[in-house]
Enzyme design. Sequence first.
Site, mmCIF file in Angstrom:
data_model
loop_
_atom_site.group_PDB
_atom_site.id
_atom_site.type_symbol
_atom_site.label_atom_id
_atom_site.label_comp_id
_atom_site.label_asym_id
_atom_site.label_seq_id
_atom_site.Cartn_x
_atom_site.Cartn_y
_atom_site.Cartn_z
ATOM 1 N N ASP A 89 24.978 -24.473 -29.045
ATOM 2 C CA ASP A 89 25.417 -23.732 -28.062
ATOM 3 C C ASP A 89 24.151 -23.657 -26.943
ATOM 4 O O ASP A 89 23.015 -23.359 -27.097
ATOM 5 C CB ASP A 89 25.860 -22.510 -28.370
ATOM 6 C CG ASP A 89 27.013 -22.022 -27.385
ATOM 7 O OD1 ASP A 89 27.085 -21.929 -26.375
ATOM 8 O OD2 ASP A 89 28.026 -21.840 -28.162
ATOM 9 N N ASP A 191 27.860 -23.508 -22.246
ATOM 10 C CA ASP A 191 28.360 -22.038 -21.929
ATOM 11 C C ASP A 191 28.756 -22.018 -20.460
ATOM 12 O O ASP A 191 27.960 -22.153 -19.784
ATOM 13 C CB ASP A 191 27.614 -20.949 -22.367
ATOM 14 C CG ASP A 191 28.282 -19.485 -22.412
ATOM 15 O OD1 ASP A 191 29.309 -19.478 -23.174
ATOM 16 O OD2 ASP A 191 27.977 -18.683 -21.587
ATOM 17 N N GLU A 254 31.991 -26.039 -21.611
ATOM 18 C CA GLU A 254 33.179 -24.933 -21.457
ATOM 19 C C GLU A 254 33.712 -24.752 -20.013
ATOM 20 O O GLU A 254 33.033 -24.135 -19.208
ATOM 21 C CB GLU A 254 32.523 -23.488 -22.048
ATOM 22 C CG GLU A 254 33.978 -22.526 -22.254
ATOM 23 C CD GLU A 254 33.496 -21.223 -22.194
ATOM 24 O OE1 GLU A 254 34.011 -20.079 -22.742
ATOM 25 O OE2 GLU A 254 32.363 -20.828 -21.593
ATOM 26 N N HIS A 315 36.024 -18.310 -30.535
ATOM 27 C CA HIS A 315 35.369 -16.912 -30.661
ATOM 28 C C HIS A 315 36.080 -15.788 -29.581
ATOM 29 O O HIS A 315 35.761 -14.767 -29.783
ATOM 30 C CB HIS A 315 33.905 -16.721 -30.983
ATOM 31 C CG HIS A 315 33.156 -17.309 -29.710
ATOM 32 N ND1 HIS A 315 33.327 -18.584 -29.206
ATOM 33 C CD2 HIS A 315 32.515 -16.528 -28.690
ATOM 34 C CE1 HIS A 315 32.445 -18.752 -28.018
ATOM 35 N NE2 HIS A 315 32.163 -17.536 -27.698
ATOM 36 N N ASP A 316 36.712 -16.617 -28.567
ATOM 37 C CA ASP A 316 36.991 -15.650 -27.336
ATOM 38 C C ASP A 316 38.583 -15.398 -27.564
ATOM 39 O O ASP A 316 39.130 -14.823 -26.545
ATOM 40 C CB ASP A 316 36.622 -16.470 -26.169
ATOM 41 C CG ASP A 316 35.168 -16.347 -25.829
ATOM 42 O OD1 ASP A 316 34.245 -15.624 -26.439
ATOM 43 O OD2 ASP A 316 34.499 -17.382 -25.338
#
Length: 521
Positions: A89, A191, A254, A315-316
Amino acid sequence: MIYQIYPRSFRDSNGDGVGDLLGIIGQLDYLKWLGVECLWLSPFYPSPMADFGYDISNYCAVDPIFGTMEDFDHLLQEVHTRNMKLMVDFVPNHSSSEHPWFQASKSSKADPKRDWYIWRDPAPDGGTPNNWLAMFGGSAWEWDEQSRQHYYHGFLSEQPDLNWRNPEVITAMLDAMRFWLDKGVDGFRVDVIWHLIKDAMFRDNPVNPDYQPDMATYNQLLPVFSTDQPEVHEVISQMRRLLDSYGEKVMIGEVYLPLEKLMRYYGLSGDGAHMPFNFKLLETRWDPNAIGAAVENYESLLPKDGWPNWVLGNHDQRRIASRVGKSQVGIAALLLLTLRGTPTLYYGDEIGMEDVQIPKDEIRDPQGINMPDKNLSRDPARTPMQWDNRPFGGFSEVAPWLRVSADYEEVNVRKQMSNHESILSLYKQILSIRQSEPSLQIGNYRTVLITSQLLCYMREEQGNPAFLIILNFSNTDARFESRDSLAGDVLLSSQRQLDFAFFSNGFSVLANEGLIIKLKK
Ligand code: NOJ
């Protein structure tokens, strides 16, 4: 297939209740067995953990809670030995407020790093520089009494945004990417890539006419000037050029934007992200018409050389099993793994892990804590991986940082590995068929039939057997009838043992059943 690991919650090797890199190494054989080709690790860098690692205080190191740099090197080597890839990430939009760069920037207006972050004078009336809001609640501007300016943070105040209009920042961040590329990582998940550049004039964002009170306060405004600025593509192309100079590497961005805008993130001529994440299925109603239309729309908007990708969880977001219900997890698996493009699977979804209710006093996620009345905590989808029926699901020997689901004795990897009818076995079987069939890997997508119950499509690659996928989104039986003459073998059913049953134009489909049919040429 990409498998996302949230390191805190995957496997704790040293008994501190938090997952770590050695824990991941210990499970690589499982991931290989499942059919995973590439891992994406959520952040494991030094961090005060205000946002559980998405607040980084050193881009080129490992947080001791996750292990050491030797552990990382070992992990990378072990992944490559198994012929898998490792993506890390990269969080370039903001650092931690404890990063030495921000500490320097904050120390004085005259500091050489002042302009590495986004500092603005107050508005003439003494208020914030503009109306921009932070994703995790409240204003996006934080007042610094000492230097009498505000700094901008799109997320928490502990996550100040870097100033990507400053060439020194670009150089420093590309150096951080280079650090991991030199180690041999295979790519990055970047990200909030669409946030990197902000409006040069810092104009106010307009009001969102569709705001509903249960939404995050951030949604009161439309982020027209704080995100998705045209200049962001120049920055992305610099990242892409760097990756390309290392050979076969991948950049996944993302991006939460409507599809029309998302496509721009592929770049104009191979200079964007290889894959901007496609989150469309996360917001699409779970029925054949809505999903069929979403798939068609996405396929039709893709740029000429744009390779598709699909996501059902991360994870969100809420867990897919909780969103669609246990009876539909097989359909979700088949959809994710048989659409055209690269699927990303969130850890635990392969065993059907569900959202775990976290009591109020155990909530850890800042998004949940800051907006307590809105049910926005992301903790329910971040609970420890359920490995076996030992205490704490075999995740750790001590109580983990976040509680384990109460169903771990039933829902766990070990139990499902030995059950041919488990959701885990289904994932493994689909992946193994996919990996041996060119039509399922690279073949075209064509919708064949959509009814109120069924979504049926064809995957076909010239010179290879075509595949028909039949998905029953309803909990009643259905009938597939084809107008064309079809014949083939049922390679897989999510509901019954039908291996190599003969298939022809008409076929009775069970409730919640998904089928993979290999057609005769
Ligand atoms: C997106 C990440 O996926 C999320 O977990 C994080 O909180 C924000 N970016 C801020 O980095």
